[in-house]
Design a protein around this motif. Structure first.
Motif, PDB file in Angstrom:
ATOM      1  N   ILE A 585       0.729  -1.130  -0.064  1.00  0.00           N
ATOM      2  CA  ILE A 585      -0.016   0.072   0.108  1.00  0.00           C
ATOM      3  C   ILE A 585       0.695   1.139   0.204  1.00  0.00           C
ATOM      4  N   LEU A 586       1.837   1.405   0.941  1.00  0.00           N
ATOM      5  CA  LEU A 586       2.978   2.297   0.887  1.00  0.00           C
ATOM      6  C   LEU A 586       3.339   2.671  -0.415  1.00  0.00           C
ATOM      7  N   MET A 587       3.944   1.548  -1.048  1.00  0.00           N
ATOM      8  CA  MET A 587       4.558   1.569  -2.319  1.00  0.00           C
ATOM      9  C   MET A 587       3.668   2.135  -3.417  1.00  0.00           C
ATOM     10  N   ALA A 588       2.321   1.671  -3.138  1.00  0.00           N
ATOM     11  CA  ALA A 588       1.428   2.214  -4.195  1.00  0.00           C
ATOM     12  C   ALA A 588       1.314   3.644  -4.127  1.00  0.00           C
ATOM     13  N   PHE A 589       1.059   4.168  -2.900  1.00  0.00           N
ATOM     14  CA  PHE A 589       1.198   5.778  -2.794  1.00  0.00           C
ATOM     15  C   PHE A 589       2.318   6.317  -3.108  1.00  0.00           C
ATOM     16  N   ILE A 590       3.553   5.645  -3.031  1.00  0.00           N
ATOM     17  CA  ILE A 590       4.952   6.404  -3.430  1.00  0.00           C
ATOM     18  C   ILE A 590       4.682   6.405  -4.913  1.00  0.00           C
ATOM     19  N   LEU A 591       4.533   5.128  -5.351  1.00  0.00           N
ATOM     20  CA  LEU A 591       4.467   5.136  -7.025  1.00  0.00           C
ATOM     21  C   LEU A 591       3.299   5.930  -7.762  1.00  0.00           C
TER      22      LEU A 591
END
Lengths: 694, 80
Positions: A585-591
């Protein structure tokens, strides 16, 4: 023969239909809104009339040119630059007296003014008669009556602009008399300045600004381009004027009062001569509506109800077309896959193009398009009716208590559409401190790029996919809660900011509540679909396509046993867990930094590429995918919270940088929003776990 | 009652005539831009849900002012 393009400036108070006039003349579809601060940059458009090319420049709507706010400065600077050959002032026929103030100010600057009295249809409805020929005689400039919304008067306006620019009409603008003392000063300074100002600018006005700004100093005004040799004679004239003013007991502040009083009295006099009200209480209907929409008891409940209805219709209405679109687009994906196999393409190419690029696009379109196509017209309808200023009026006291500007409520509403637009609209706030607060906190209201994520998660997790009418109602309540929460956070952070880094007391606040207008449904639909829905979708697609490729690649390029994506997610997992989220989820927000729209598609792709493949053609399947990846209700709540409170998207960050001209404040905006999200998610996640709820 | 009162004390439905502005600087300028010069008739229309700001009719336009600003405008109360 077409020579070079003639520049025409379009000025006017907010809410006069100035942008509609702009659209009518240029055919360019610029979105118009019924509240201040809408025209935030000088939009330019071209049109050709009688084989002459005209460039129309739409100035920000202002009430005055005395340069208090950024908007007013922009408008004043442009009119005074001498660049426009003709300045058109658009006024509201139902509110002419107030509008005349600006008309008189523009007429002082330049002789080449055309007055467009717009909204004559509204005036007729309110039984207000405007004697246009008499107005034209009194002001000494061409006056064109118009109802721009239905295109009435636009050809006449073009003709007037054409004839004025071609020198076929000579104007004799009414001169405001400022009384013996000031007039004497102007007579002294005006001729001295005559050769120094642009040919399109009146030296009388330059003289007036000079004594208004710094009597005697000789170089106080930034509109005078004084050659080094010249100031001597001006200084002499200035010193003389200074003495006259002192003898006349007019100092800096009384002089300003005096000048404005003369202007306002003149506007009043002209208005009285040309206006006839057949009905005394022509605004009775508006007052009646206001007494409900802004009433002590009903004001806020009605506001929530209206927003609730908008979201309910959006959620309910988007459901079916969303599924149909998804079905269709994923059917196409299957066919594309078959084609790739038949053509013998290598697996990675099929992966990048079909599973990465195409699938992300399919998701973005099927998840975003239907809600936007419903939400935007509804929101535009509220805007067109003139409801948004009422929201600001209802909420102002909360903003005052947060030591913020009342107009921040307006910029916040703008943020519902797009946070970048919301940040730009903060220009209507003239105090720099409060403007910064409004800019930094704008991201706390969800933009339309985040609504689909909130709605989808609300539907599948909070509501539990129960189906039926209860489902959309519960989803509506969830989204409404998210918005109310966003507003509360906005207020809380504004207050914290104004007590720490941006200390200060609230500055003056005046907000116009414009007359309600009959909305034009057809126009609203066309405009909101074209200008907003397709624009936002187009931007999302442009960003989503490469992001899809990158995400797929990250998910499928392996280093050791894990993909890059998984490495990243593993790295972030412990931190994510603290916040009730996970690494993906954090990766998705960053990407998803380039655009919030693609956070959910990226997340789906990362889960799908690492786990088993599922046919994702409805929200139930989405829920299964998420549950299979360890989601609980708490994950959904925290994801929604983080969606509401995290760093602004790339476009918004760039806009903040541009508007504040400061990397520091851009970083502050980034840090404040993200920190808020982290803290909130941490409290909720840890709280729920401590209480044994999850 | 014919004395001077600050505008924010005008109850909704009543009107007053501007006598003078106490405000200075930018706030004063804004008020003048609204057309609030001596003699201007102002009608108090309606309070917002929390009582502040209040909407006033000024020269045909409806303008909301916070009590901080309205209190800097002195008006003569007009009867009727």
């Amino acid at each position: 023969m077409m020579g070079e393009s003639l520049v025409v400036a379009l000025a006017g108070n907010p809410n006069t239909g100035k942008s509609t006039v702009f659209n009518c003349l240029t055919g360019l579809n610029q979105h118009t809104g019924n509240w201040p601060g809408k025209t935030v940059t000088n939009a330019r458009g071209k049109y050709v009339y009688r084989q002459r090319c005209f460039t129309l420049v739409d100035l920000p709507g202002t009430y005055s040119l005395f340069a208090n706010s950024v908007d007013e400065k922009v408008a004043q600077d442009f009119i005074c630059s001498g660049e426009p050959e003709v300045t058109v002032v658009v006024t509201d026929a139902t509110c002419l007296e107030r509008n005349l103030n600006l008309v008189l100010q523009v007429m002082e600057i330049t002789n080449n003014v055309v007055l467009c009295v717009n909204l004559l249809d509204e005036a007729r409805r309110k039984k207000i008669q405007v004697d246009l020929p008499r107005l034209s005689r009194l002001l000494g400039i061409p006056v064109i009556g118009a109802s721009a919304r239905s295109g009435v008067g636009m050809t006449d306006l073009k003709e007037a602009i054409y004839r004025l620019s071609a020198g076929q009409i000579k104007t004799r603008p009414l001169q405001i008399s400022y009384g013996p003392v000031v007039e004497k000063c102007l007579a002294l300074l005006g001729p001295a300045l005559a050769g120094l100002v642009d040919k399109n600018i009146n030296s009388r006005w330059a003289a007036l600004r000079l004594i208004d700004d710094h009597p005697g100093s000789g170089h106080g005004s930034r509109y005078l381009f004084l050659p080094r040799a010249a100031p001597e004679q001006i200084q002499a004239a200035g010193a003389q004027a200074d003495r006259l003013l002192t003898d006349g007991a007019l100092d800096q502040s009384t002089l300003r009062d005096h000048i404005v009083t003369c202007l306002v009295s003149q506007a009043e006099e002209v208005a009285q001569k040309v206006l006839k009200y057949e009905r005394q209480n022509y605004n009775a209907a508006d007052r009646k509506i206001d007494s409900i929409l802004t009433s002590r008891i009903w004001g806020i409940p009605v506001m929530l109800l209206l927003l609730g209805v908008v979201f309910w219709i959006t959620i309910k209405g988007a459901n079916y077309p969303s599924q149909a679109l998804a079905g269709g687009l994923f059917w196409i994906e299957d066919r594309l896959t078959q084609l790739c196999l038949a053509a013998g393409w290598p697996g990675w190419l099929h992966g990048v193009l079909v599973l990465g690029l195409y699938r992300t696009l399919a998701w973005v379109i099927s998840v975003m398009l239907p809600p936007m196509a419903i939400f935007f017209p509804l929101f535009t309808l509220l805007e067109d009716l003139g409801y948004l200023p009422r929201i600001a009026f209802n909420l102002d006291n909360f903003f005052k208590k947060a030591c913020a500007h009342g107009k921040q409520a307006l910029t916040m509403c703008m943020g519902f559409g797009c946070n970048a637009a919301g940040v730009i609209s903060c220009r209507i706030i003239d105090s720099p401190r409060e403007r910064l607060i409004a800019i930094i906190t704008n991201n706390f209201v969800p933009c339309n790029g985040r609504f689909p994520t909130l709605i989808a998660l609300a539907v599948i997790f909070i509501v539990g996919g129960a189906g039926g009418a209860g489902q959309s109602l519960a989803a509506t309540l969830t989204v409404l809660t998210a918005i109310v929460l966003g507003v509360i956070i906005t207020l809380a952070i504004s207050r914290i900011l104004s007590q720490t880094v941006l200390k200060g007391i609230p500055s003056s606040f005046s907000l116009e509540l414009p007359p309600y207008r009959k909305p034009q449904i057809g126009r609203i639909i066309v405009r909101s679909i074209l200008d907003r829905t397709l624009f936002v979708l187009g931007r999302a697609i442009i960003v989503a396509a490469p992001a899809g490729v990158i995400t797929w690649s990250f998910a499928n390029i392996f280093i050791g046993d894990h993909s890059i994506l998984q490495h990243g997610a593993n790295l972030l997992a412990p931190f994510g867990h603290l916040l009730g989220l996970d690494g993906f989820i954090l990766m998705a927000f960053i990407l998803g930094l380039p655009a919030n729209e693609i956070v959910l598609p990226i997340l789906i792709m990362s889960y799908m590429s690492t786990g088993q493949m599922i046919e994702l053609d409805n929200l139930q399947a989405l829920k299964e995918l998420f549950v299979a990846n360890g989601w609980t209700w708490l994950t959904a709540v925290c994801t929604m919270l983080f969606c509401l409170n995290h760093f602004p998207c790339g476009t918004t960050l760039l806009t903040i940088k541009k508007e504040t001209r400061s990397t520091k404040w851009t970083l502050v905006a980034f840090a404040v929003t993200t920190a808020t999200g982290i803290i909130l998610c941490f409290i909720v996640a840890q709280g729920a776990r401590l209480l044994g709820l999850a | 009652m014919n004395g001077l009162v600050p505008l924010h004390l005008l109850s909704p439905g009543t009107s007053g005539k501007v006598n003078r502005l106490i405000a200075e600087g930018n706030t004063r300028r804004r008020m003048l831009d609204l057309g609030l010069i001596r003699g201007t008739r102002v009608v108090a229309l309606q309070k917002s849900p929390s009582g502040d700001p209040v909407a006033y009719e000024i020269r045909g336009a409806v303008i909301a002012l916070r009590s901080e600003e309205a209190s800097q405008i002195l008006v003569e109360v007009l009867s009727g």
